[in-house]
Every structure is written in C-alpha cells, then in structure tokens.
Design an enzyme around this catalytic site. Sequence first.
Site, PDB file in Angstrom:
ATOM      1  N   ARG A  55       5.176  -9.984  -5.779  1.00 31.47           N
ATOM      2  CA  ARG A  55       3.925 -10.237  -5.065  1.00 31.47           C
ATOM      3  C   ARG A  55       3.081  -8.965  -5.017  1.00 31.47           C
ATOM      4  O   ARG A  55       3.566  -7.873  -5.322  1.00 31.47           O
ATOM      5  CB  ARG A  55       4.234 -10.714  -3.637  1.00 31.47           C
ATOM      6  CG  ARG A  55       4.691  -9.599  -2.705  1.00 31.47           C
ATOM      7  CD  ARG A  55       5.102 -10.147  -1.362  1.00 31.47           C
ATOM      8  NE  ARG A  55       5.199  -9.108  -0.355  1.00 31.47           N
ATOM      9  CZ  ARG A  55       5.900  -9.218   0.763  1.00 31.47           C
ATOM     10  NH1 ARG A  55       6.582 -10.332   1.001  1.00 31.47           N
ATOM     11  NH2 ARG A  55       5.916  -8.241   1.641  1.00 31.47           N
TER      12      ARG A  55
ATOM     13  N   ASP B 293       0.835  -1.207   0.000  1.00 32.63           N
ATOM     14  CA  ASP B 293       0.000   0.000   0.000  1.00 32.63           C
ATOM     15  C   ASP B 293       0.868   1.255   0.000  1.00 32.63           C
ATOM     16  O   ASP B 293       0.630   2.185  -0.770  1.00 32.63           O
ATOM     17  CB  ASP B 293      -0.895   0.025   1.246  1.00 32.63           C
ATOM     18  CG  ASP B 293      -1.575  -1.297   1.474  1.00 32.63           C
ATOM     19  OD1 ASP B 293      -2.780  -1.381   1.235  1.00 32.63           O
ATOM     20  OD2 ASP B 293      -0.885  -2.244   1.900  1.00 32.63           O
TER      21      ASP B 293
ATOM     22  N   GLU C  66       0.771  -5.831  -5.307  1.00 32.08           N
ATOM     23  CA  GLU C  66       0.399  -4.923  -6.398  1.00 32.08           C
ATOM     24  C   GLU C  66       1.571  -4.090  -6.900  1.00 32.08           C
ATOM     25  O   GLU C  66       1.834  -4.024  -8.091  1.00 32.08           O
ATOM     26  CB  GLU C  66      -0.733  -3.997  -5.925  1.00 32.08           C
ATOM     27  CG  GLU C  66      -1.148  -2.999  -6.993  1.00 32.08           C
ATOM     28  CD  GLU C  66      -2.457  -2.294  -6.684  1.00 32.08           C
ATOM     29  OE1 GLU C  66      -3.322  -2.907  -6.031  1.00 32.08           O
ATOM     30  OE2 GLU C  66      -2.615  -1.130  -7.092  1.00 32.08           O
TER      31      GLU C  66
END
Lengths: 186, 395
Positions: free
Chosen positions: B288, B25, B290
Amino acid sequence: MKTAHEIRPGNVIMLDGSPWVVQKTETTRSGRNAAIVKLKLKNLLLDSGTEQTFKGEDKLDDIVLERLDCTYSYFADPMYVFMDEEYNQYDVEADNLGDAAAYIVDGMEDQCQVTFYNEKAISVELPVHIVREVIYTEPSARGDTSGKVMKPATITGGGTVTVADFVKVGDKIEIDTRTGEFKKRV
Amino acid sequence: MTTTHLTQVAKHWDIFCTVVDNYGDIGVTWRLAKQLAAEYHIAVNLWVDDLNSFSHILPSLNPVLQQQIFNGVNIFQWNNPLDIDYQAGEVIIEAFACELPKQVKYVIEQLHQQPQSLVPYWLNLEYLSAEDWVDGCHGLPSTQPSGVKKWFYFPGFNQKTGGLICEQNLFNEREQWQANPKNKMGLFNQLGLSGINIDDSVISVFSYETPALTALMAQWQTSPKPIHALIPKGRSLSSLASFFTCDVSDLMPGQQFIFGNLTLHILPMTDQTGFDRLLWSCDFNIVRGEDSFLRAQWAAKPFIWHIYPQEDDYHLVKLEAFMKIYCDNLAAEISTAWCEVNLAFNQGDQHAVVNYWSQLNSVILPLQQHAINWPNNALNDADLASRLVQFVKNS
C-alpha cells in the site's frame, strides 16, 4: 492575498518584489488530496517568463491593478482587441492571454476584465464560467449517462475540452475557465 | 523557547517529517536519511513528530528521547513549537509538503535578508506519482512571501523527475538473497511462521481495509496449492474480522489460522531491512501507499498496489498512470490480468478481484519475469538520492 488555488490567468502577483502576470494555471493533485498549482508567469518589468509551483493553500500576494469591464472585439495578429463601454479599444498581446486564448471567439459576449499596468493592457480575465458550443466530438461509445466516462471535444474557437460521454456535437457546454474543466451541458 | 543561529550555516541537511499514516511518510524519509548518510556521507538531522510510529519500523528507537543517533542519522523529536536548538544547515527538506516549524522558517527568512548569508536550500519532497504532469512540475521554484525560494522535488519514473529511492547495493543484496531458498525459509522461521514448505505459495499482505481482501482470502482457501498469507496486525487484518471468532485486536504475532488450503499467519512488525527481505521471500506481495509500493517493485516479485484513497476516486487516476508505464511492454493478456486485478482490489470489487486473480494465475510466469526486469527499467540509471544530491550541487 489569495491562495495559489484561487489564482487565475490574468491575475497579477508580487513575487520577490516584482509584479508578474499569471498567464496559465495548472492544478493537479498530489498525494493525500493536496493540490499542486503550477503557474506560468511573465514579469511585467523585465518581460521575462518563468514557471513556479505552489501548494494549493500557499498564500500569494495578488495586487489590485486598474481593471475595466470589456468585451472582445476582434483579432489583429498578434493582438487581441477588447473594447470598453465607451468604445475605447485596448490591445492585449496573444501571449498574455495564456489559456484564455482558447476561449476567445468572434462574436462572444462574455464580460471580460482587462487589467492595466502602467497604462498598458497586460492581461484579460474571462468570467469563471463560460458557455461554448461543441463543434466536434466522437459519438457516445457506451451510451453512458453517469457523467463519469469522459472524452475529448472541440469547441468553437478550436480549443479542446474533456467532456462527459453523453455530450454531442451542437451541445452547448459550461466550462470553468480557471481549470478548463467541463461543468455541465446547458 | 529555542535559540536560533542566524549567521552560521552548517553543512548538515535537515529532513522534517510529519507522520500521517504510521509507516509511509516516515518509511520514505528514514530510508532517504539513511542513504544520504551512508552513501554520500552527509550529516543528516531527521525531525519526526511521532517517534512512537517511527519505532515500529526502527524498534531500537526510544520514543521518549529528544535526540538519538541511528545509522549515522541524528533523529530529533519534532515538537511544535520546536523545543530543540535549531541551527540552519545546507539543505532543508520538508517531506510531503509538511509545514516547517515557525522557528525554522524564521531562521531561513533572517538568513535571506542578510546579504552575506548562505541560505539553506529549501526543498519540498513530494509524493511519488507516475502521472505526466510530474515531469513539468519537478524542480520548479516556489517563491515564498518572504522572497525565499523553495524548490519542488518530485520522485518519478523517468529522467525528467527526481527518481526513485533505491540504495546502491540493494539489487545485488536482493539477488543474493533470492538465489538461495534457505534464506527465505530461515526468515520465515525467524519470524515465527511455521508450517511453510518451500514450494508453498507465500503472499504478504500490507493493504488498507478493503472487501477485496476478504474475497481473495475466501478464494485462496480452495487453491489447489497451499497458500500462506502473512499479515501484520493493522488495517489489512481489520478487513478480515469475519474470519475470526475473536477480536482481531487480540490476535498475536506468530498465531496461525488454517482455512482449507489457506494458512493465515499473523506477522510481527519488522524493521525496513526485515520488510525488504520479507518482500523478497514471498511469491506475491500486496502493498500500500508509497514506501512499500516501491519496495515491492524492488523485490522483483508480482504485486498488487493498494493506493492511498483520495477524494473523487482520484487515486484511480494515479493507479492508471502507474499501470500504463508498468505494462508498457507487456503482452495484452498479462497486462489486462494484472491491471484488472489491481483495479478491482482498489475498487473493493469482490467479484472482479476473484475473477482476475484466476486470470493472473494463468500468466504468472511471464509476470514474474516482468517483475524481475522491471527494477532496472524503472530506476533509469539514477536513484532519488543521487539525483537529489546532484540537484543541490547544481543549484
């Protein structure tokens, strides 16, 4: 208040001071298991439409309008006619049925709920689970019995449902009307 | 208690990020913040709830400071409740559906109720997915109980979506880097990775835990060509505990372990520029989530995507959707090998991953060419930041 995830076609919600009838719901999954709910809505005051997207846990202000238990009677294009226990008939525009229209078939006995706004029948809510007969699907390709392999099937009324590979023509299947998902063979 | 400014709306953008998975994120939001500041000259405030995790990809960040500036971006420690004075800006982005602080929502609602006020344009930046439904959900409003509209912004791979994060000059920089093999050898040296010859196969590994990785490592030991696996401390390495006599938590960056023709290097953490260069320098990348998934595509090298696992194996639906578009114009032989190795890796199927890795090796040259062609196809003429700026302008 209901979460967006709990909203069903036929519900009426207040958005920005106006009542909107939910014509269609589409739940998908974003990252990390979060649900995304897309709603197709019709403004009951202006007759205009819109689409909105919500997080599954977003709270929406659903309003309780007059509702009557009814059964489907017949189709008088473009109106679906429903009837209550006292044989009163109510016309609902095909457009207002949204996805529910795919499950409307002649002779169905499912108890539906017709919702009224300003004395006009504006939407119909089907039971959460309904049973329909499969009238066409391809034979099982691999003999799968796990229920994980899926295939399309046409049900009475012409709608399409994704079903487990073991389902055959003539089988009766239970469908969740909120999501359109196949639940089980009955 | 923080103070709030209700009547003034500044021209800055606020991005709120909760760190869920260490680097994903924050990786995406940090890249976006930097790009908006550098390429669009937007004053960006980035609010992050875990500066410690952030400091792994921005080593010069001081996790105890409430406010600091890097790359032209104002970085704030986001505590709940917010203990920093908040002033509404032009745009508010809640990254990956994180819940905005109550104070921020209060300011938005108050501005909404004042007839002459400009209300910040409120966006929910969603996760990247190649699924078809994204097209129909991107850009839709979401009217909140207060009457304020929030807008869903979905990254994606086609014109109907919000695009993909990619800096304007990234592909040029990568091409220049890859044109000169000295660059990668210099980087390996800089990272303390010794014993790598220019023709050896180098594979970066940044996955979640999976038994598939153990199987691949065992296979790589018997490779006819030397293979170097570069693995940072963390979740990938946890899968490989059986390879070591010591606890994996005791391993140190720069250490290397030789197993047959496989050399396993413990990789130091690096900033985002360093990570990009690492991906550009390897022959194959296992990534892995995003952010690294997208950067592996921009690296123009073949890769395996270890997607974030979801309930009911729903991540496999997302994986299939991406594989479908990635393999759209690939020959069946290449497509099958690449898809099956990805599927096996994600399912932790040791037998299949080894089998399809061998098949992948037989089609590696056309797959490499596809990886080179892919970035421009995927970008579709406009990256996420440019589409986002336009989206706000059009609002």
